[in-house]
Structures are given as structure tokens and as C-alpha cells.
Design a protein around this motif. Structure first.
Motif, PDB file in Angstrom:
ATOM      1  N   GLU A  16       0.913  -1.200   0.025  1.00  0.00           N
ATOM      2  CA  GLU A  16       0.094  -0.147  -0.173  1.00  0.00           C
ATOM      3  C   GLU A  16       0.883   1.354  -0.010  1.00  0.00           C
ATOM      4  OE1 GLU A  16      -3.970  -0.668   2.738  1.00  0.00           O
ATOM      5  OE2 GLU A  16      -2.106  -1.097   3.630  1.00  0.00           O
ATOM      6  N   ILE A  17       1.937   1.149   0.761  1.00  0.00           N
ATOM      7  CA  ILE A  17       3.022   2.448   0.692  1.00  0.00           C
ATOM      8  C   ILE A  17       3.521   2.430  -0.515  1.00  0.00           C
ATOM      9  CG2 ILE A  17       4.937   3.419   1.992  1.00  0.00           C
ATOM     10  CD1 ILE A  17       4.059   1.586   4.486  1.00  0.00           C
ATOM     11  N   GLU A  18       3.951   1.378  -1.043  1.00  0.00           N
ATOM     12  CA  GLU A  18       4.793   1.589  -2.257  1.00  0.00           C
ATOM     13  C   GLU A  18       3.919   1.974  -3.482  1.00  0.00           C
ATOM     14  OE1 GLU A  18       6.594  -2.293  -3.838  1.00  0.00           O
ATOM     15  OE2 GLU A  18       6.810  -1.271  -5.456  1.00  0.00           O
ATOM     16  N   ARG A  19       2.603   1.576  -3.475  1.00  0.00           N
ATOM     17  CA  ARG A  19       1.946   2.036  -4.717  1.00  0.00           C
ATOM     18  C   ARG A  19       1.669   3.575  -4.617  1.00  0.00           C
ATOM     19  NH1 ARG A  19      -4.162  -0.511  -4.438  1.00  0.00           N
ATOM     20  NH2 ARG A  19      -4.983   0.464  -2.376  1.00  0.00           N
ATOM     21  N   ILE A  20       1.233   4.097  -3.593  1.00  0.00           N
ATOM     22  CA  ILE A  20       1.128   5.535  -3.361  1.00  0.00           C
ATOM     23  C   ILE A  20       2.280   6.339  -3.471  1.00  0.00           C
ATOM     24  CG2 ILE A  20       1.267   5.752  -0.845  1.00  0.00           C
ATOM     25  CD1 ILE A  20      -1.276   7.558  -2.662  1.00  0.00           C
ATOM     26  N   ALA A  21       3.478   5.743  -3.056  1.00  0.00           N
ATOM     27  CA  ALA A  21       4.694   6.379  -3.081  1.00  0.00           C
ATOM     28  C   ALA A  21       5.065   6.578  -4.617  1.00  0.00           C
ATOM     29  CB  ALA A  21       5.812   5.526  -2.495  1.00  0.00           C
ATOM     30  N   ARG A  22       4.782   5.538  -5.691  1.00  0.00           N
ATOM     31  CA  ARG A  22       5.062   5.410  -6.630  1.00  0.00           C
ATOM     32  C   ARG A  22       4.225   6.498  -7.708  1.00  0.00           C
ATOM     33  NH1 ARG A  22       8.769   2.323  -8.649  1.00  0.00           N
ATOM     34  NH2 ARG A  22       9.177   0.436  -7.415  1.00  0.00           N
ATOM     35  N   VAL A  23       2.978   6.732  -7.274  1.00  0.00           N
ATOM     36  CA  VAL A  23       2.226   7.761  -7.638  1.00  0.00           C
ATOM     37  C   VAL A  23       2.889   9.211  -7.435  1.00  0.00           C
ATOM     38  CG1 VAL A  23      -0.105   8.772  -7.382  1.00  0.00           C
ATOM     39  CG2 VAL A  23      -0.048   6.372  -7.546  1.00  0.00           C
TER      40      VAL A  23
END
Ligand code: NAD
Length: 357
Positions: free
Chosen positions: A163-170
Motif C-alpha cells: 500500500e505504501i509502495e503504490r502511493i509512493a510511486r504515484v
């Protein structure tokens, strides 16, 4: 390629503003296919539920959803799970809209409206990226229990690494397209879950060498936002901190009628809506400011429809209208009104269309 847009006018000023904004979009000359659906109070009256299944089906089939606003006093006494806002929450989770984008953009002619000094906020352009579907608002277990020591309330602040990774990528992707700076906000000195947040954001940074990353504790971030807001470009944070910081950033611009937002999923499908609500106190009077919805439509062009040049064109038109002194009541200064013209919802939209032409 046709852009399939689901339009949900909703309640109050949402329903009042939306036809004007659709006309603004039509004047761009793009291949739009508009479909319409019900959500919120209006949907409760018509279908007995704030989120009719056909609305969610239509939203899933569209490239983007443009929403006015939902809610109003006539639905306030319904049980919590039947209220208009429940429809909005259902839409967010039904489309898995995990990334909430809230720009705080202050058009220079409106710098006086801010509670901060003009030089601190003129031409402010920051983007808060808030994780929207996880964190303490959704963590289990939660509740209030009664034991020998009295009542005990508890919530769970939890994030999965993915969850953290996908928002960080955005957030990194957006920072790359903007000014190349990202600030991640946490409370890693106290909360383990946000130490994980900081670690994962740092790991994702390895894939974005062109972006300058820094980390701030949330208390310092709040302070810096009102001390020197122009130091920020993109800010990424979890659900609860983002809820609070995005409202602080919004108020730097001083005017609810100007604030757009977007919520995106992994496929860049998005729900675009103004930050303001249905404003029952002014609904039906042709005085609501349509620009927050116009600017939400510009975000839709940029993030879901791959029409960045048209998004720029629309934002430039809004700026031109403000430069010309055209003002709805909410952005009319109390003091000097020299060179300003007070207009209604319809005339403001018409002024944007004229500026586009
Ligand atoms: P609101 O944002 O509707 O209004 C707050 C104040 O700002 C009001 O005085 C209103 O007149 C003014 N205002 C808001 N938008 C404006 C605009 N475009 N132009 C000029 N003035 C504007 O918030 P509220 O009064 O707390 O809530 C009213 C209803 O809206 C409630 O039912 C609430 O639950 C709902 N709501 C919905 C959303 C949403 O749809 N996302 C968001 C917030 C509130």
C-alpha cells in the motif's frame, strides 16, 4: 479516441454547477461521450440507496467520473449507513481509488483572499498526495469496549508494504512531471507503522533518481505549510495526516470555491470533484462558484484522459477570467472592488468558455 466520462451532478450546487461545466468541456472540441448517473441524496430519493449498483457499473466502464457534490439537510437524519456520503465512500472503495490528489493552487489575482501574507502565497502551487483507502481510518480491530477500568476506545494504524509502495510511486511519478521534489510526511519518531512508511518510500526512491526526496515529521510539516508554503512541490502522506494537511494547504488559498481534487486507482481511472460540498445555503441562487469543478475537470483531462495540453488550456482560461476581474460572490474582495465584475454561476462559466475561444 472517444473520452467516456460519467457525469454525476449530485445534490445542491453540484447539480446546479454541472451543466455549465459540461458546456465548458464541450467547448474544448474534444471527442467526449458523456453518460449520466445518480449518487448521494438525489439517488436516495430516486432509487432508495445513495449508490445504485448501475452507478458503480457505469463508473467502472468510464475513463473518468466527474462529480458535483452530495448531501443536504433533508438526508441528515437517516441512519449513518444510508446517508449520501456513504455513496461517495462506496464509489471510492468500489473503484479502489487509493490516491487522493489535492492541489493548493493560488491564482495570483486571488492572493488577497488568503489568511497569509500575499508574498508567502502568491502563485503557490503545491500538490498533496494522500493515501485514501488504508491507514488508521480502515484498520482493524477498532471500537469501544467496556471493561473493569471503564470504557476503552481503540483504532489500528496499519499499512501493508504494498500500500505504501503504490502511493509512493504515484507521488514520485507526479513529482517527476512537476518540479522534481517530493516531501514524505510521517511520525517515524513515535509510530512504527510510519517508520515502515519512511523505509518503503526511501526504497522506491531508488527508481526515481531525478526526484529530490526529503522526509518531515507531521508536526513540522504542518508548521512549514503555514510558515513557508512555497518550499513544497509534491507532498505524500498517509490517510489521516493527509486529511488534515490537505485542508491546511487548501485554506492557504482562502477559497473553497476554487479547490479541485482527484482520486485515482492503479489504472489511472479517476473520480474528479470539487473539495466543497453541496452548499445548501446558496443552492438554486445562481451564485455558486463553478471554478472548483472546472479545475477538477482540468485535472481529469490531465490525469485520466491524457490531454495535458487541454488541461493547461483550461487552467489558462480560468486565470485569464480572474485577471479580467470576473468574480463570483465568494471570491469578491470585501474592500476594493475596482476593476472587478460580480457575476453568477452561469456568467462565470460563460466567461471561461469565452476565454477558451
Ligand atoms: P460546503 O462545502 O457545502 O459549504 C461550506 C460553505 O462554503 C458554505 O457557506 C457554502 O455556501 C460555501 N461554498 C461551498 N462551495 C461554494 C462554491 N462553489 N461557491 C461559493 N460558496 C461555496 O460544506 P457544508 O456546508 O459543511 O456541507 C453541506 C453539505 O455538503 C453537507 O450535507 C455535507 O455532508 C456535504 N459535503 C459533501 C462533500 C462532497 O460531496 N464531497 C464535501 C463536503 C460536504
Amino acid at each position: 479516441m472517444t473520452h467516456r466520462v460519467l457525469v454525476i451532478p449530485g445534490d445542491g450546487i453540484g447539480a446546479e454547477i454541472m451543466p455549465h461545466v459540461v458546456r465548458v468541456l464541450e467547448s474544448l472540441g474534444l471527442p467526449f461521450a458523456f453518460d449520466y448517473a445518480d449518487l448521494g441524496g438525489h439517488a436516495i430519493d430516486k432509487h432508495g440507496t445513495p449508490l445504485p449498483p448501475e452507478t458503480l457499473t457505469a463508473a467502472r466502464a468510464a475513463d473518468a467520473v466527474l462529480l458535483g457534490a452530495v448531501g443536504g439537510p433533508q438526508w441528515d437524519d437517516l441512519p449513518m449507513d444510508q446517508r449520501p456520503e456513504k455513496g461517495l465512500l462506496g464509489m471510492r472503495s468500489g473503484l479502489d481509488l487509493f490516491a487522493n490528489l489535492r492541489p493548493a493552487l493560488l491564482f495570483e489575482p486571488l492572493a488577497d483572499a488568503s489568511s497569509l501574507k500575499t508574498e508567502l502565497v502568491a502563485d503557490l502551487d503545491i500538490l498533496i498526495v494522500r493515501e485514501l483507502t488504508g491507514g488508521i481510518y480502515f484498520g482493524e480491530p477498532r471500537g469501544v469496549t467496556v471493561d473493569n477500568g471503564g470504557r476503552r476506545g481503540f483504532n489500528t494504524y496499519v499499512y501493508q508494504e504494498r500500500e505504501i509502495e503504490r502511493i509512493a510511486r504515484v507521488a514520485f511519478d507526479l513529482a517527476e512531471k512537476r518540479n522534481g521534489r517530493l516531501t514524505s510526511v510521517d511520525k517515524a519518531n513515535v509510530l512504527e507503522v510510519t517508520q515502515l512508511w519512511r523505509d518503503v518510500v526511501r526504497e522506491v526512491h531508488a527508481d526515481y533518481p531525478g526526484v529530490q526526496l526529503d522526509h518531515l515529521y507531521v508536526d513540522n510539516a504542518a508548521m512549514q505549510l503555514v510558515r513557508q508554503p512555497k518550499q513544497f512541490d509534491v507532498v505524500v502522506t498517509g490517510n489521516m495526516f493527509g486529511d488534515i494537511l490537505s485542508d491546511v494547504a487548501a485554506m492557504l488559498t482562502g477559497s473553497l470555491g476554487m479547490l479541485p481534487s482527484a482520486s485515482l486507482n492503479a489504472a489511472n481511472q479517476g473520480l474528479y470533484e470539487p473539495v466543497h460540498g453541496s452548499a445548501p445555503d446558496i443552492a438554486g441562487k445562481n451564485i455558486a462558484n463553478p471554478l472548483a469543478t472546472v479545475l477538477s475537470a482540468a485535472m481529469m483531462l490531465r490525469y485520466s484522459l491524457d490531454e495535458a495540453a487541454q488541461a493547461d488550456r483550461l487552467e489558462v482560461a480560468v486565470k485569464a477570467v480572474l485577471d479580467d476581474g470576473v468574480r463570483t460572490a465568494d471570491i469578491m474582495p470585501a474592500a476594493s472592488t475596482t476593476g472587478m465584475r460580480r457575476v453568477g454561476t452561469d456568467e462565470m462559466a460563460a466567461a471561461v468558455i469565452a476565454a477558451l475561444a
